[in-house]
Motif scaffolding. Structure first.
Motif: not given
Length: 207
Positions: A14-17, A21-24
């Motif tokens: 759940v956290i990694v994607p 996404t938030l980082g990009v």
């Protein structure tokens, strides 16, 4: 311990994607916010003091729409034609500008044919298969040395498809796939995990 391991893996899924996404998105917004330097200095100071982010995205969209509107009318086309002719007269700059313009015209124009078809090719040797994208047909002096019907294809790398190889293969050696370019890119980036068509497309084990 098995339950804790299961919860840990579920949390990572759940956290990694979400984090990536938030980082990009944060990188994109931060990059586009650099366009705010076009505004008057006192406006920049006010925006910096109030820490308002994301306005660069709106400003970039406004600039693109304005330039596109000007470039679409008769006067804008004439001005762009004169500017293009002027830039092409400048040594060194003209070679860089011409190359970039040809690539951008192919990628972004409505009549461009870049990355329109996903094909299956044998790469890097016979017996090994990968997905590539048709970019066009060979041109220039190249056609004088190739005998037969050839295609120019781009073979992307995994998981970063922005790096890859441009090769020319016989049309008969390229198998056109019944999948969209987006599906093929997802397949490549995910290293074969995200299968076009969903889990139902995965081969089942035979008893």
């Amino acid at each position: 311990m098995l339950a804790l391991r299961k919860w840990l893996l579920s949390g990572l899924l759940v956290i990694v994607p979400l984090a990536v996404t938030l980082g990009v998105l944060n990188w994109i917004v931060g990059t586009l916010d650099q366009t705010l330097w076009l505004l008057p200095e006192h406006w920049q100071d006010w925006l910096s003091a109030h820490r308002i982010r994301g306005l660069g995205v709106l400003l970039t969209l406004a600039i693109l729409l304005a330039v596109g509107a000007v470039a679409s009318n008769f006067i804008g086309k004439r001005l762009l034609g004169w500017g293009d002719a002027l830039v092409r007269r400048i040594p060194v700059v003209r070679s860089i500008y011409s190359s970039v313009k040809q690539v951008s015209d192919t990628l972004f124009s409505e009549s461009g044919n870049a990355f329109r078809t996903a094909v299956l090719v044998q790469w890097p040797r016979e017996g090994m298969w990968t997905i590539a994208f048709v970019t066009g047909a060979p041109g220039g002096d190249v056609v004088n040395h190739l005998h037969g019907d050839y295609l120019g294809v781009y073979v992307p790398t995994t998981p970063n498809p922005t790096g890859g190889y441009f090769v020319m293969l016989r049309r008969s050696d390229c198998i056109e796939l019944k999948m969209s370019v987006d599906e093929a890119l997802k397949y490549i980036v995910s290293m074969g995990v995200v299968v076009p068509g969903g889990p139902a497309a995965l081969p089942t084990k035979q008893s």
